[in-house]
Design a protein around this motif. Structure first.
Motif, PDB file in Angstrom:
ATOM      1  N   ASP A  46       0.864  -1.222  -0.128  1.00  0.00           N
ATOM      2  CA  ASP A  46      -0.069   0.025   0.083  1.00  0.00           C
ATOM      3  C   ASP A  46       0.801   1.299   0.026  1.00  0.00           C
ATOM      4  N   SER A  47       0.785   2.228  -1.048  1.00  0.00           N
ATOM      5  CA  SER A  47       1.294   3.424  -1.046  1.00  0.00           C
ATOM      6  C   SER A  47       1.628   4.195   0.489  1.00  0.00           C
ATOM      7  N   GLY A  48       0.424   4.335   1.076  1.00  0.00           N
ATOM      8  CA  GLY A  48       0.440   4.825   2.243  1.00  0.00           C
ATOM      9  C   GLY A  48       1.328   4.075   3.426  1.00  0.00           C
ATOM     10  N   VAL A  49       1.433   2.637   3.384  1.00  0.00           N
ATOM     11  CA  VAL A  49       2.173   2.069   4.141  1.00  0.00           C
ATOM     12  C   VAL A  49       3.702   2.398   3.892  1.00  0.00           C
ATOM     13  N   HIS A  50       3.791   2.374   2.477  1.00  0.00           N
ATOM     14  CA  HIS A  50       5.190   2.730   1.988  1.00  0.00           C
ATOM     15  C   HIS A  50       5.806   3.811   2.418  1.00  0.00           C
ATOM     16  N   GLN A  51       4.860   4.792   2.216  1.00  0.00           N
ATOM     17  CA  GLN A  51       5.469   6.356   2.669  1.00  0.00           C
ATOM     18  C   GLN A  51       5.919   6.428   4.109  1.00  0.00           C
ATOM     19  N   ALA A  52       5.016   5.634   4.827  1.00  0.00           N
ATOM     20  CA  ALA A  52       5.376   5.554   6.318  1.00  0.00           C
ATOM     21  C   ALA A  52       6.607   4.718   6.647  1.00  0.00           C
ATOM     22  N   HIS A  53       6.733   3.786   6.007  1.00  0.00           N
ATOM     23  CA  HIS A  53       7.645   2.473   6.116  1.00  0.00           C
ATOM     24  C   HIS A  53       8.546   2.545   4.967  1.00  0.00           C
ATOM     25  N   PRO A  54       9.331   3.456   4.617  1.00  0.00           N
ATOM     26  CA  PRO A  54       9.882   3.304   3.186  1.00  0.00           C
ATOM     27  C   PRO A  54      10.914   2.150   3.238  1.00  0.00           C
ATOM     28  N   ASP A  55      11.256   1.622   4.376  1.00  0.00           N
ATOM     29  CA  ASP A  55      12.313   0.305   4.182  1.00  0.00           C
ATOM     30  C   ASP A  55      11.600  -0.944   4.266  1.00  0.00           C
ATOM     31  N   ILE A  56      10.530  -0.940   4.085  1.00  0.00           N
ATOM     32  CA  ILE A  56       9.678  -2.297   4.194  1.00  0.00           C
ATOM     33  C   ILE A  56      10.118  -3.062   3.330  1.00  0.00           C
ATOM     34  N   GLY A  57      10.078  -3.076   2.019  1.00  0.00           N
ATOM     35  CA  GLY A  57      10.565  -3.960   0.903  1.00  0.00           C
ATOM     36  C   GLY A  57      12.106  -4.564   1.307  1.00  0.00           C
ATOM     37  N   GLU A  58      12.952  -3.681   1.697  1.00  0.00           N
ATOM     38  CA  GLU A  58      14.158  -3.961   2.081  1.00  0.00           C
ATOM     39  C   GLU A  58      14.020  -4.978   3.336  1.00  0.00           C
ATOM     40  N   ARG A  59      13.211  -4.664   4.265  1.00  0.00           N
ATOM     41  CA  ARG A  59      13.099  -5.449   5.520  1.00  0.00           C
ATOM     42  C   ARG A  59      12.451  -6.808   5.029  1.00  0.00           C
ATOM     43  N   LEU A  60      11.574  -6.845   4.171  1.00  0.00           N
ATOM     44  CA  LEU A  60      11.097  -8.044   3.853  1.00  0.00           C
ATOM     45  C   LEU A  60      12.268  -8.955   3.289  1.00  0.00           C
ATOM     46  N   ALA A  61      12.871  -8.318   2.300  1.00  0.00           N
ATOM     47  CA  ALA A  61      13.963  -9.125   1.816  1.00  0.00           C
ATOM     48  C   ALA A  61      15.241  -9.704   2.733  1.00  0.00           C
ATOM     49  N   ASN A  62      15.512  -8.920   3.543  1.00  0.00           N
ATOM     50  CA  ASN A  62      16.474  -9.197   4.626  1.00  0.00           C
ATOM     51  C   ASN A  62      15.717 -10.403   5.612  1.00  0.00           C
ATOM     52  N   TYR A  63      14.522 -10.257   5.616  1.00  0.00           N
ATOM     53  CA  TYR A  63      13.789 -11.218   6.666  1.00  0.00           C
ATOM     54  C   TYR A  63      13.858 -12.589   5.915  1.00  0.00           C
ATOM     55  N   LEU A  64      13.434 -12.604   4.596  1.00  0.00           N
ATOM     56  CA  LEU A  64      13.560 -13.840   3.978  1.00  0.00           C
ATOM     57  C   LEU A  64      14.969 -14.603   3.884  1.00  0.00           C
ATOM     58  N   GLY A  65      16.020 -13.194   3.463  1.00  0.00           N
ATOM     59  CA  GLY A  65      17.470 -13.898   3.457  1.00  0.00           C
ATOM     60  C   GLY A  65      17.965 -14.401   4.759  1.00  0.00           C
ATOM     61  N   ALA A  66      17.572 -13.945   5.698  1.00  0.00           N
ATOM     62  CA  ALA A  66      17.859 -14.284   7.118  1.00  0.00           C
ATOM     63  C   ALA A  66      17.522 -15.751   7.346  1.00  0.00           C
ATOM     64  N   ARG A  67      16.162 -15.842   7.249  1.00  0.00           N
ATOM     65  CA  ARG A  67      15.605 -17.122   7.606  1.00  0.00           C
ATOM     66  C   ARG A  67      16.075 -18.389   6.468  1.00  0.00           C
ATOM     67  N   ALA A  68      16.320 -17.967   5.257  1.00  0.00           N
ATOM     68  CA  ALA A  68      17.105 -18.954   4.309  1.00  0.00           C
ATOM     69  C   ALA A  68      18.374 -19.382   4.926  1.00  0.00           C
TER      70      ALA A  68
END
Ligand code: NAD
Ligand code: ZN
Length: 377
Positions: A46-68
């Motif tokens: 959601d663009s509103g979520v992205h505006q408030a949490h601009p690093d969210i995509g990066e956090r998701l990628a890091n999360y999946l990377g760490a679990r892998a």
């Protein structure tokens, strides 16, 4: 030859509340999407979520990377895309098409995942795309508003608006899982935060007087965004919505009665009359107030109960009036549109008391008009 078989499909709706979903130690997301066959995932934010949490995509990628890295068979993240937030997501087919196009481009099959992160509107629109692509890929909903957590994400519906009508196009389909991270709520405006509580008032009035009492007694704490009491109410409301769907034996709404739509005939009409300027949660508060005033005038609901409900909505700083209500003829057209959407006879849920509801099959226009007038004072 006539062939006629009945069959049942076992469905399951999983809802997990958590905190800080993308911190590497949090197992919630991994627990619902790990698969030894190494699936793929695409995410829509959601663009509103992205505006408030601009690093969210990066956090998701890091999360999946760490679990892998620790050997978990998490899906491979193929794409993160920002989509229009708010009702705009539902006012065209665009978001839905974005989801289908990405499903095609990134080889998302029926056992891979679409992750939708956003308010109820984005969940509805992304959900529609996910259910149309390949006749349904696995959808993980991450609700980020109070309303999406206490109601919208619990449902088995998705949809978009069409022909000036709310939710005209849509399907019933059960998401793979729902993950609610309460930390998202911290970035909502006060209005966005509070408007979700109208659905909690609704379900309390319908099914759980003790939930209504809790809201009534703690309205000032909710307004102050006290996380403990707010989350307790959001979780109870979510549970009641989910129980209605899972145990009410009418998840796909084939029966006449649709109690969860208490207050919604006027709400949906007000939303479209305002070209979606009025938020759904605010419109529901007005719709509840109107139907309470109406039920009092029809001698169905004690005045004292109606007063308590309307006072609670006001204490939550929710609206109980809008100038568009004065356009009575147009408002009343909402009744027929509501009937058409449900099919069959008109069926409006009204309250007999806090905790007890009933169905009526017509509404008296003059009494609706008198109820509107009463709310204006
Ligand atoms: N499918 C169902 O069963 C169901 C049930 C109830 C409601 N709904 C639908 O849900 C929609 C309303 O959802 P809503 O109340 O969540 O509003 P919304 O989705 O319109 O979001 C409101 C605003 O908040 C922003 N936002 C979302 N999360 C945020 C965050 N964490 N921080 C900052 N901004 C954020 C959005 O970008 C948007 O601008 C309506 O379209 C309604 O019809 C669906
Ligand atoms: Zn609603």
């Amino acid at each position: 030859m006539t062939l006629d078989r009945s069959f049942q499909v076992q469905l399951r709706q999983r809802v997990l509340f958590t905190q800080d979903v993308f911190s590497p130690e949090n197992t919630t997301l991994a627990s619902v999407c790990c698969d030894t066959l190494q699936r793929r995932v695409i995410a829509f934010i959601d663009s509103g979520v992205h505006q408030a949490h601009p690093d969210i995509g990066e956090r998701l990628a890091n999360y999946l990377g760490a679990r892998a890295k620790i050997g978990e068979p998490v899906p491979e993240l193929k794409m993160v895309e920002v989509v229009s937030g708010g009702e705009e997501a539902k006012n065209s087919i665009d978001v839905c098409e974005q989801v289908m196009a990405a499903t095609d481009r990134y080889g998302i099959d029926r056992k891979s995942f679409v992750l939708a992160i956003g308010g109820g509107a984005v969940l509805d629109a992304v959900g529609l795309g996910a259910t149309l692509a390949h006749r349904g890929v696995r959808l993980i909903r991450m609700p980020t508003t109070t309303l999406a957590m206490d109601d919208a994400a619990m449902g088995v519906k998705n949809g978009i608006n069409k022909f000036g009508k709310k939710n005209f196009s849509g399907t019933f389909s059960v998401p793979w899982a729902v993950i609610a991270d309460e930390q998202f709520l911290t970035t909502l405006t006060d209005q966005q935060f509070l408007c979700g509580f109208s659905e909690a008032v609704k379900i309390g009035c319908l099914k759980d007087p003790s939930l209504f009492n809790l809201i009534e007694q703690n309205a000032s704490k909710i307004v102050a965004r006290d996380p403990l009491i707010s989350m307790a109410i959001i979780k109870r409301s979510a549970e009641l919505h989910l129980d209605h769907i899972a145990q009410g034996s009418d998840a796909f709404e084939t029966n006449e009665a649709r109690p969860l739509d208490f207050g919604h005939w006027a709400a949906h009409k007000l939303e479209s009359m305002s070209t979606y300027e009025i938020a759904h949660g605010d419109a529901v508060a007005i719709g509840i107030a109107l139907d309470c005033e109406y039920a009092v005038r029809m001698k169905m609901l004690p005045q004292a109960d109606s007063n308590r409900i309307i006072a609670s909505l006001k204490a939550l700083r929710l609206p109980t009036w809008h100038p568009l209500l004065s356009q009575i003829d147009q408002l009343l057209r909402g009744l027929e549109e509501f009937r058409e959407h449900l099919g069959g006879r008109m069926n409006i849920t009204l309250l007999k008391s806090i905790g007890e509801s009933t169905e009526v099959h017509q509404m008296d226009s003059a009494v609706v008009a008198a109820s509107v007038k009463a709310l204006a004072h």
